[in-house]
Design a protein around this motif. Structure first.
Motif, PDB file in Angstrom:
ATOM      1  N   LYS A  93       7.989   3.610  -0.338  1.00 19.74           N
ATOM      2  CA  LYS A  93       9.173   3.939   0.873  1.00 19.74           C
ATOM      3  C   LYS A  93       9.612   5.420   0.449  1.00 19.74           C
ATOM      4  O   LYS A  93       9.892   5.860  -0.646  1.00 19.74           O
ATOM      5  CB  LYS A  93      10.138   3.168   0.740  1.00 19.74           C
ATOM      6  CG  LYS A  93      10.701   3.153   2.270  1.00 19.74           C
ATOM      7  CD  LYS A  93      11.519   2.014   2.416  1.00 19.74           C
ATOM      8  CE  LYS A  93      12.059   1.750   4.049  1.00 19.74           C
ATOM      9  NZ  LYS A  93      11.077   0.753   4.715  1.00 19.74           N
ATOM     10  N   GLY A  94       9.443   6.285   1.239  1.00 17.77           N
ATOM     11  CA  GLY A  94       9.839   7.790   1.288  1.00 17.77           C
ATOM     12  C   GLY A  94       8.749   8.627   0.517  1.00 17.77           C
ATOM     13  O   GLY A  94       9.021   9.996   0.902  1.00 17.77           O
ATOM     14  N   GLU A  95       7.669   8.175   0.292  1.00 16.17           N
ATOM     15  CA  GLU A  95       6.660   8.924  -0.497  1.00 16.17           C
ATOM     16  C   GLU A  95       5.658   9.392   1.062  1.00 16.17           C
ATOM     17  O   GLU A  95       5.671   8.486   1.845  1.00 16.17           O
ATOM     18  CB  GLU A  95       5.786   8.225  -1.439  1.00 16.17           C
ATOM     19  CG  GLU A  95       6.431   8.060  -2.677  1.00 16.17           C
ATOM     20  CD  GLU A  95       5.704   7.167  -3.748  1.00 16.17           C
ATOM     21  OE1 GLU A  95       6.075   7.274  -4.931  1.00 16.17           O
ATOM     22  OE2 GLU A  95       4.683   6.762  -3.422  1.00 16.17           O
ATOM     23  N   GLY A 122       0.024   2.983   8.450  1.00 19.79           N
ATOM     24  CA  GLY A 122       0.632   3.917   7.572  1.00 19.79           C
ATOM     25  C   GLY A 122      -0.609   4.745   6.849  1.00 19.79           C
ATOM     26  O   GLY A 122       0.017   4.867   5.547  1.00 19.79           O
ATOM     27  N   ILE A 123      -1.866   4.862   7.058  1.00 15.47           N
ATOM     28  CA  ILE A 123      -2.803   5.542   6.317  1.00 15.47           C
ATOM     29  C   ILE A 123      -3.255   6.835   7.296  1.00 15.47           C
ATOM     30  O   ILE A 123      -3.580   6.679   8.310  1.00 15.47           O
ATOM     31  CB  ILE A 123      -4.150   4.608   6.188  1.00 15.47           C
ATOM     32  CG1 ILE A 123      -3.690   3.350   5.423  1.00 15.47           C
ATOM     33  CG2 ILE A 123      -5.059   5.322   5.656  1.00 15.47           C
ATOM     34  CD1 ILE A 123      -4.665   2.207   5.200  1.00 15.47           C
ATOM     35  N   GLU A 124      -3.115   7.854   6.621  1.00 12.06           N
ATOM     36  CA  GLU A 124      -3.343   9.201   7.261  1.00 12.06           C
ATOM     37  C   GLU A 124      -4.924   9.515   7.180  1.00 12.06           C
ATOM     38  O   GLU A 124      -5.331   9.423   5.858  1.00 12.06           O
ATOM     39  CB  GLU A 124      -2.493  10.173   6.788  1.00 12.06           C
ATOM     40  CG  GLU A 124      -2.543  11.586   7.516  1.00 12.06           C
ATOM     41  CD  GLU A 124      -1.697  12.597   7.043  1.00 12.06           C
ATOM     42  OE1 GLU A 124      -1.973  13.622   6.592  1.00 12.06           O
ATOM     43  OE2 GLU A 124      -0.605  12.347   6.662  1.00 12.06           O
ATOM     44  N   LEU A 145       2.149  -3.464  10.273  1.00 17.09           N
ATOM     45  CA  LEU A 145       1.003  -4.295   9.669  1.00 17.09           C
ATOM     46  C   LEU A 145       1.257  -4.121   7.741  1.00 17.09           C
ATOM     47  O   LEU A 145       0.550  -4.899   7.215  1.00 17.09           O
ATOM     48  CB  LEU A 145      -0.291  -4.267  10.013  1.00 17.09           C
ATOM     49  CG  LEU A 145      -0.556  -4.648  11.592  1.00 17.09           C
ATOM     50  CD1 LEU A 145      -1.950  -4.692  11.655  1.00 17.09           C
ATOM     51  CD2 LEU A 145      -0.092  -6.123  11.682  1.00 17.09           C
ATOM     52  N   ARG A 146       2.128  -3.250   7.587  1.00 16.46           N
ATOM     53  CA  ARG A 146       2.503  -3.186   6.077  1.00 16.46           C
ATOM     54  C   ARG A 146       3.278  -4.441   5.932  1.00 16.46           C
ATOM     55  O   ARG A 146       4.134  -4.964   6.373  1.00 16.46           O
ATOM     56  CB  ARG A 146       3.002  -1.812   5.908  1.00 16.46           C
ATOM     57  CG  ARG A 146       2.129  -0.745   6.092  1.00 16.46           C
ATOM     58  CD  ARG A 146       2.763   0.631   5.443  1.00 16.46           C
ATOM     59  NE  ARG A 146       2.779   0.502   4.081  1.00 16.46           N
ATOM     60  CZ  ARG A 146       2.533   1.486   3.454  1.00 16.46           C
ATOM     61  NH1 ARG A 146       2.170   2.505   3.826  1.00 16.46           N
ATOM     62  NH2 ARG A 146       2.753   1.426   2.080  1.00 16.46           N
ATOM     63  N   LYS A 147       2.861  -5.000   4.305  1.00 22.27           N
ATOM     64  CA  LYS A 147       3.595  -6.023   3.953  1.00 22.27           C
ATOM     65  C   LYS A 147       5.152  -5.731   3.705  1.00 22.27           C
ATOM     66  O   LYS A 147       5.816  -6.799   3.812  1.00 22.27           O
ATOM     67  CB  LYS A 147       2.778  -6.436   2.585  1.00 22.27           C
ATOM     68  CG  LYS A 147       1.183  -6.812   2.868  1.00 22.27           C
ATOM     69  CD  LYS A 147       1.152  -8.046   2.001  1.00 22.27           C
ATOM     70  CE  LYS A 147      -0.272  -8.516   2.492  1.00 22.27           C
ATOM     71  NZ  LYS A 147      -1.008  -9.210   1.698  1.00 22.27           N
TER      72      LYS A 147
END
Length: 162
Positions: A93-95, A122-124, A145-147
């Motif tokens: 989180k935050g990165e 959240g994959i660029e 969908l992130r855990k």
């Protein structure tokens, strides 16, 4: 041809970083080479994977600290199927979001698949021509969908979390 043959073709060009999974269902390739690998799988005369059936992201969770993108390829004329996978570090989180090269310039269907994976996981995808949310509003907080996702309670005054 079978998965062993495809692995040999890839090892010839990319070396021993190409790994056939123990279940013999999938080939893992280095993240930085995924676009080149996909281009080869399309252009190689014995492969001709002219269709990207599916591209999906997977979050292995905070404990493992990795994420994956899985590519399901199909050759219409040869009726070959192939699953490719990349594994990379998960961001905290935050990165900055993890970055993966786009394959949307190889198969047009990757455009929406990558946008959906970006939106929900959240994959660029670097080099993507129009990487923006496709299912959720642009100002949505997080990637559902992130855990480790925690839904916001309200979105523009509408209760989201019960």
């Amino acid at each position: 041809m079978n998965i062993e043959n495809f692995k040999d073709i890839l090892i010839e060009k990319f070396g021993e970083a190409i790994i056939l999974q123990a279940d013999h269902q999938c080939i893992t390739v280095p993240t930085e080479n995924i676009a080149e690998v996909c281009q080869l799988m399309l252009e190689h005369q014995d492969c001709y994977f002219d269709m990207l059936s599916c591209l999906t992201g997977l979050d292995n969770g905070v404990e493992k600290g990795t994420m994956e993108v899985i590519y399901n390829l199909y050759s219409i004329p040869y009726e070959h199927k192939l699953m490719l996978k990349i594994v990379f570090a998960r961001n905290e989180k935050g990165e900055a979001l993890p970055k993966v090269p786009t394959v949307s310039n190889i198969w047009k269907t990757a455009d929406w698949h990558e946008r959906e994976t970006f939106d929900l996981m959240g994959i660029e995808f670097t080099g993507h021509p129009d990487l923006r949310r496709i299912l959720l509003p642009e100002d949505w907080d997080g990637h559902p969908l992130r855990k480790d996702y925690q839904a916001q309670e309200y979105y523009h005054g509408i209760q989201v979390k019960y």
